[in-house]
Design a protein around this motif. Structure first.
Motif, PDB file in Angstrom:
ATOM      1  N   CYS A  42     -15.144 -84.164 -22.014  1.00  0.00           N
ATOM      2  CA  CYS A  42     -13.990 -84.354 -21.124  1.00  0.00           C
ATOM      3  C   CYS A  42     -14.494 -84.290 -19.672  1.00  0.00           C
ATOM      4  O   CYS A  42     -15.509 -83.662 -19.396  1.00  0.00           O
ATOM      5  CB  CYS A  42     -12.980 -83.257 -21.421  1.00  0.00           C
ATOM      6  SG  CYS A  42     -11.676 -83.054 -20.207  1.00  0.00           S
ATOM      7  N   THR A  44     -13.507 -82.524 -17.376  1.00  0.00           N
ATOM      8  CA  THR A  44     -13.573 -81.137 -16.894  1.00  0.00           C
ATOM      9  C   THR A  44     -14.959 -80.530 -17.158  1.00  0.00           C
ATOM     10  O   THR A  44     -15.455 -79.731 -16.363  1.00  0.00           O
ATOM     11  CB  THR A  44     -12.454 -80.306 -17.557  1.00  0.00           C
ATOM     12  OG1 THR A  44     -11.201 -80.928 -17.230  1.00  0.00           O
ATOM     13  CG2 THR A  44     -12.445 -78.880 -17.062  1.00  0.00           C
ATOM     14  N   HIS A  63     -15.151 -78.321 -24.889  1.00  0.00           N
ATOM     15  CA  HIS A  63     -13.846 -77.719 -25.188  1.00  0.00           C
ATOM     16  C   HIS A  63     -12.955 -78.638 -26.008  1.00  0.00           C
ATOM     17  O   HIS A  63     -11.738 -78.519 -25.967  1.00  0.00           O
ATOM     18  CB  HIS A  63     -13.166 -77.263 -23.888  1.00  0.00           C
ATOM     19  CG  HIS A  63     -12.878 -78.372 -22.918  1.00  0.00           C
ATOM     20  ND1 HIS A  63     -13.841 -78.953 -22.140  1.00  0.00           N
ATOM     21  CD2 HIS A  63     -11.721 -78.992 -22.600  1.00  0.00           C
ATOM     22  CE1 HIS A  63     -13.289 -79.887 -21.373  1.00  0.00           C
ATOM     23  NE2 HIS A  63     -12.008 -79.938 -21.644  1.00  0.00           N
ATOM     24  N   GLU A  64     -13.585 -79.548 -26.750  1.00  0.00           N
ATOM     25  CA  GLU A  64     -12.821 -80.386 -27.687  1.00  0.00           C
ATOM     26  C   GLU A  64     -13.530 -80.325 -29.029  1.00  0.00           C
ATOM     27  O   GLU A  64     -13.903 -81.338 -29.607  1.00  0.00           O
ATOM     28  CB  GLU A  64     -12.744 -81.823 -27.168  1.00  0.00           C
ATOM     29  CG  GLU A  64     -11.960 -81.969 -25.867  1.00  0.00           C
ATOM     30  CD  GLU A  64     -11.837 -83.417 -25.411  1.00  0.00           C
ATOM     31  OE1 GLU A  64     -12.486 -84.311 -26.006  1.00  0.00           O
ATOM     32  OE2 GLU A  64     -11.089 -83.649 -24.443  1.00  0.00           O
ATOM     33  N   CYS A 173      -7.679 -81.694 -25.903  1.00  0.00           N
ATOM     34  CA  CYS A 173      -7.612 -81.648 -24.431  1.00  0.00           C
ATOM     35  C   CYS A 173      -6.991 -82.910 -23.837  1.00  0.00           C
ATOM     36  O   CYS A 173      -5.799 -82.952 -23.588  1.00  0.00           O
ATOM     37  CB  CYS A 173      -8.963 -81.341 -23.803  1.00  0.00           C
ATOM     38  SG  CYS A 173      -8.750 -81.059 -22.035  1.00  0.00           S
TER      39      CYS A 173
HETATM   40 ZN    ZN Z   1     -10.645 -81.251 -20.951  1.00  0.00          ZN
END
Ligand code: ZN
Ligand code: CXF
Length: 373
Positions: A42, A44, A63-64, A173
């Motif tokens: 992502c 981020t 974070h995915e 996300c």
């Molecule tokens: Zn994200």
């Protein structure tokens, strides 16, 4: 007992990710250890790499993540060993936002997701015998194994047993953010026009969700014509290149204004133009990461007089478990075909996957850590 894993260490801007051996801490009562099958990348993650967010470096990002539960603490009820799960962001569960199932606005978002440790300051990961910053979004899934928490793990329902985890990984996300912005934050009504600025993962998810909601027309704006062509396949009824006076074309198409405008670009001029397109009671939703110095300017009487709303949105107001399950069901029904956005890469090729995202070649890169079975 600690668990050995391989994790991609992020050392900062312009530095390749380095995959090395790490140790995961012992599980706490409310934690799960997940064997990671796949993890989406992502923007981020890249913003942290580039020092744009207050996350300490070096750090294990990701974070995915999706994978298979290996072990659970004594208080965990969300899943059991052997279950297939996807992960999302973490939250505290006891603040005014969590109290009303709005965990994307958790008062303790930073310690729960970005501190590099658990919220109590203890490390979840060690490298070369020293604490390593991890627990990113309560997971740090650019790794073969991760410690996650009771609040950020969602069991994949048995009716989706045939869907590969590598396909479901990114749901926690960007996809959740775009779809949630439309279905939960702005609560888009059938028959009203929506314009979506930016057709990355978040914008594309918003377009798919706008079709689910019955918005009409659904207008996509981007500067990349290939992306606009894909946006049309995913539900946009109209697509305008942002370099060619998109606001004028939108005004021609919707002379009374749009019910909803959704900005994923974070560009001040685009957001201000979007505000000017709103119909009475129109809602402008904003998720794009912007220049921290930016201040938006819009006309007060146009804002107040038309009862318009300008709404900051995080994570599509997702409540994690119920909403991610709803999205999996829409995907199963063929109404949220986000597999069209994914390009797969081996974990070892993480730098190539990031380059493909940054060049715009792949909308949603997904890293493959291991086979499911
Ligand atoms: Zn994200
Ligand atoms: C986040 C922002 C905070 C809520 C969940 C999603 N975005 C991540 O890239």
């Amino acid at each position: 007992m600690t668990t050995r894993a391989q994790a991609a260490i992020c050392r900062g801007k312009d530095q390749p990710f380095a995959i090395q051996t790490v140790e995961l801490d012992e599980l706490r009562a409310d934690e799960l250890r997940i064997r990671i099958v796949a993890c989406g990348i992502c923007h981020t993650d890249l913003a942290v790499r580039d020092g744009q967010l207050p996350v300490p470096l070096p750090v294990v990002l990701g974070h995915e993540g999706a994978g298979i539960v290996e072990a659970v603490g004594a208080e965990v009820t969300v899943a059991k060993p052997g279950d297939r799960v996807v992960m999302s962001f973490n939250s505290c569960g006891h603040c005014p936002s969590c109290d009303v199932d709005a965990p994307t606005y958790c008062y303790n978002f930073f310690p729960e997701n970005w501190a590099g440790t658990r919220a109590d300051g203890t490390p979840t990961m060690f490298a070369d015998g020293a604490a390593m910053n991890a627990n990113f979004f309560g997971q740090s899934a650019f790794a073969t194994h991760a410690i996650a928490h009771q609040r950020n793990v969602v069991r994949v329902p048995d009716r989706a047993a045939h869907l590969p985890l590598e396909q479901l990984a990114p749901i926690g996300c960007g996809l959740m953010t775009g779809a949630g912005a439309v279905l939960r934050s702005m609560k888009v009504r059938a028959g009203l026009p929506i314009v979506v600025f930016g057709t990355g993962t978040v914008g594309m998810a918003a377009i798919m969700a706008a079709k689910v909601a019955g918005a009409d027309p659904i207008i996509a704006v981007d500067v990349n014509d290939d992306r606009l062509a894909l946006a049309r396949e995913l539900g946009a009824t109209h697509a305008f290149n942002g370099k060619a006076d998109a606001p004028a074309k939108i005004r021609d198409l919707c002379p009374t204004g749009v019910g909803y405008a959704f900005d994923t670009t974070g560009i001040k001029r685009v957001i201000e133009d979007a505000f000017g397109l709103l119909a009475p009671k129109g809602v402008l939703g904003i998720v794009g990461a912007s220049d921290p110095a930016d201040k938006l300017v819009f006309n007060e009487s146009q804002f107040m007089g038309g009862g318009r709303t300008v709404k900051g949105i995080l994570g599509g107001d997702s409540d994690v478990g119920p909403f991610l399950t709803e999205l999996i069901d829409l995907h199963l029904a063929g109404r949220f075909p986000f597999e069209r956005l994914i390009g797969y890469f081996d974990f070892a090729d993480i730098d190539a996957a990031i380059a493909a995202s940054e060049s715009g070649q792949v909308v949603k890169p997904v890293l493959r850590m291991a086979a499911e079975g």
